[in-house]
Design a protein around this motif. Sequence first.
Motif, PDB file in Angstrom:
ATOM      1  N   ARG A 672      59.781  10.529  10.531  1.00 50.90           N
ATOM      2  CA  ARG A 672      59.713  11.083   9.187  1.00 50.90           C
ATOM      3  C   ARG A 672      60.906  10.544   8.431  1.00 50.90           C
ATOM      4  N   LEU A 673      60.736  10.393   7.126  1.00 52.58           N
ATOM      5  CA  LEU A 673      61.827   9.842   6.345  1.00 52.58           C
ATOM      6  C   LEU A 673      62.003  10.651   5.065  1.00 52.58           C
ATOM      7  N   VAL A 709      70.923   8.969   9.981  1.00 53.46           N
ATOM      8  CA  VAL A 709      71.260   9.101   8.564  1.00 53.46           C
ATOM      9  C   VAL A 709      71.705   7.743   8.052  1.00 53.46           C
ATOM     10  N   LEU A 710      71.000   7.226   7.043  1.00 58.10           N
ATOM     11  CA  LEU A 710      71.312   5.912   6.467  1.00 58.10           C
ATOM     12  C   LEU A 710      72.019   6.116   5.131  1.00 58.10           C
ATOM     13  N   GLY A 711      73.122   5.432   4.943  1.00 62.85           N
ATOM     14  CA  GLY A 711      73.852   5.559   3.685  1.00 62.85           C
ATOM     15  C   GLY A 711      75.041   6.473   3.858  1.00 62.85           C
ATOM     16  N   MET A 729      69.286   8.309   3.164  1.00 64.85           N
ATOM     17  CA  MET A 729      67.971   8.447   3.759  1.00 64.85           C
ATOM     18  C   MET A 729      68.130   9.032   5.152  1.00 64.85           C
ATOM     19  N   VAL A 730      67.214   9.927   5.497  1.00 66.24           N
ATOM     20  CA  VAL A 730      67.301  10.596   6.784  1.00 66.24           C
ATOM     21  C   VAL A 730      66.021  10.350   7.555  1.00 66.24           C
ATOM     22  N   ALA A 736      59.722  16.759  13.698  1.00 68.51           N
ATOM     23  CA  ALA A 736      60.938  17.487  13.305  1.00 68.51           C
ATOM     24  C   ALA A 736      60.691  18.377  12.096  1.00 68.51           C
ATOM     25  N   ASP A 737      61.438  19.460  12.041  1.00 68.68           N
ATOM     26  CA  ASP A 737      61.372  20.346  10.883  1.00 68.68           C
ATOM     27  C   ASP A 737      62.403  19.850   9.869  1.00 68.68           C
ATOM     28  N   LEU A 738      62.068  18.747   9.252  1.00 68.71           N
ATOM     29  CA  LEU A 738      63.004  18.024   8.406  1.00 68.71           C
ATOM     30  C   LEU A 738      63.409  18.840   7.180  1.00 68.71           C
ATOM     31  N   GLY A 739      62.417  19.494   6.567  1.00 72.01           N
ATOM     32  CA  GLY A 739      62.685  20.278   5.359  1.00 72.01           C
ATOM     33  C   GLY A 739      63.692  21.391   5.622  1.00 72.01           C
ATOM     34  N   ALA A 740      63.526  22.086   6.733  1.00 72.35           N
ATOM     35  CA  ALA A 740      64.411  23.208   7.031  1.00 72.35           C
ATOM     36  C   ALA A 740      65.844  22.727   7.213  1.00 72.35           C
TER      37      ALA A 740
END
Length: 767
Positions: A672-673, A709-711, A729-730, A736-740
């Motif tokens: 996920r990005l 983590v990019l950047g 960018m992650v 993964a629960d990226l939003g949380a």
Amino acid sequence: MRYASVALDIPSRSLSGTFTYAVPTELAAEAAVGATVLVTFSRRAAVGYVLAVSDTPPDGVDASRVRAVEQVLAPPAFDEAAARVATWMAREYVCPLSEAVRLFLAPGQKVRVTRADESAPWELVCERAGAVDVRWTALTPAANDYAPPRTASRQRAVIEALRQGPQRVSELSATIPGAASAVTALERRGVVAVESRRFLRGGEGTTLSSAAAPRPERLTSGQAAALAAIDEARTAGRGDVVLVDGVTGSGKTEVYLAAIERSLAEGRGALVLVPEISLTAQTVGRFRSRFGDDVAVLHSRLSAGERFDQWDLVRAGRARVVVGARSALFAPLPDPGLIIIDEEHEGSYKQDKSPRYHARDVAARMAAERGCALVLGSATPSLESLERCRSGSWRGARWTRVEMPERPAGAALPRVTVVDMAEQFRGGGRSIFSAPLAEALRGVVERREKAVLMLNRRGFANFLMCRECGCVPECPHCSTALTYHERTHALACHTCGRTWPVRAFPDPSTRCPNCGSRYLAAFGVGTQRVEDELAMLLPEGVEIIRMDADTTRAKGAHQRLLERFDAAECAVLVGTQMIAKGLDFPEVTLVGVVNADTMLKLPDFRAAERTYDLLEQVAGRAGRGGRPGEVIVQTYWATHPAMRAVSSHDRAIFLDAERAERAEALYPPFSRLANVVVWGRDARSVRAACDELASTVRAAAGVAPGWEVLGPADCVKARVKDQTRRHLMVKAPVDADLGALLGSCVGSLGRRPGINIAVDIDAYDLM
Ligand code: ADP
Ligand code: ZN
Ligand code: ZN
């Protein structure tokens, strides 16, 4: 006493949870789930939406201290399942809960309240709704003998649309500017009949026949297989997904129509999403002809009153088939058996402002929540959907792909030629037009046919490119193309943030790092220049029509240009990618893509996929009539899998290469990005906030596998309206629960004056 969980909508505060209010007995019937209510919050009147109602206060809430709902401002707009989807969206896409809930409200409803005086009740401010046009129109038998004048292209468009069956005049007007006056003119000639009534059906007195559109005698085997898979998914009732993977004209729409029929027969409805641009009178007509006024159309070009009217038909259960763009997903259809997303690969299904949701992913959640099937259709499915089908399941639902590789009529595919522009250059060609394209254009003129020339300018960035070998300097760490910044004379990577003074690379004015050529130059051609060169290339008497952001700014200009092209005897239409879609002129026998690869070089991992999709779509525009079509694609990168796939009509060439590359670099669909953008007027505080956020996210993600983590780096659009933009960018594992995680990181940063943060989960726009 009953208790309501209320999502508060206070513009200056982004609240993520709900608050409990007591429901006074006299409001018990009205203050149901989905209602808009007035409550007190921090001693002020506030608007909120009821997400749940229960007989006991939630755990930990002291019933004696709970305040009461004061007033009900609007009747229920959504149900419990919708409330659960909204709650999920707020977490998934990191947005205030009220913002997610607002998607489900009646069109035109505002957050603000007003009242006449201190003693009067509060009222919601609503968009001024004009009178609703209740006129329906249909062709009369006289239409068979009527030939509209050659210049009356609106009349022709109206007749064409009505051939499918009766339609509302307002819907025709939404897609065909000037349709209303064309209808009046046609009515005077007795070619169409017009009738005023809210519902078309409803028994006696109807002069309009709601004749069913012709349906094919038998389905192709692909269609039958697709339909069977959809039936199975619908009956399973747990949000299973069917991807209908079929070339243009393979009969996908016919599959949707048949599947909807079955859903209706079971007493359930259907939501149909199409990209805004394909929401044409013909599309609407096709659904209307099959399902009459059981169809509601939700269209951004309808007036506020019209939109509300259609929405209300759905809520009242008078229309069970909803056809519309992205936001139609939130229509108050209580029991859909199906959610259909046509052209599912389209980027426009991702909303580019908060809530930054993707309609496909929300639809999947909604389908699971409502126990219905999700049908995705495309000639070029997204890598995400293909990968989910390949693994068979995603987020607890089954994903099945059904192929429909053939057209029922057996229409031939156009011939596609890829021209290597570097070779042309080495051979002495200095024109925008390669020799094969110039020759093909002259052929079109000789035969008095029509051609379309497309110039790719999406997300245009500045690159240095070698005209002899096509080389563009890339970041050695990210393999993204470096953009060239004239002001600072530097090359920058917008993924990792590294920059190089141009001297560190061979001087752009002298030599290419790859082949040593001196022809290294900033890259980019405008439509204006193509138009000028075209005028020099072609004899007089050929109409050249330019369609781009400049020439289509005025209202209705887009349509007028198309009409001119339609009416012309021999013409070339020059335009940006806006012409790729919906363009359906049988006389077009040549489609030229002037620069197929500008997009390939954008610092975006979907660049190749977008290029491929666009080329496929453009190729589908040629030779729709009887005459064979030809497509010429000019590129500096003829060996790229996207180019090879398009020219050999073999998608696998592209998909295999692209899939391998994404898997290797761990880009979606293999991760996920998220793109987190920080912007503001003060460059230093933007930089500080972005740095701090990056380290917070790094700490939170820890060393868990699959997280990266990019950047931070400057955005490609580093300055917009005097604001500095930085981003990070992650990448995260697919489950993964990226939003949380990002939600809590942004939350812990706190609010900072002058700093804006946008969290874009599963981002499509990385600029
Ligand atoms: P798509 O949505 O995939 O572009 P359509 O459903 O619009 O395809 O079908 C393309 C054309 O083929 C339409 O004119 C449609 O009426 C026709 N068609 C679709 N299915 C059949 C069939 N089974 N037999 C004959 N013609 C069909
Ligand atoms: Zn070179
Ligand atoms: Zn880099």
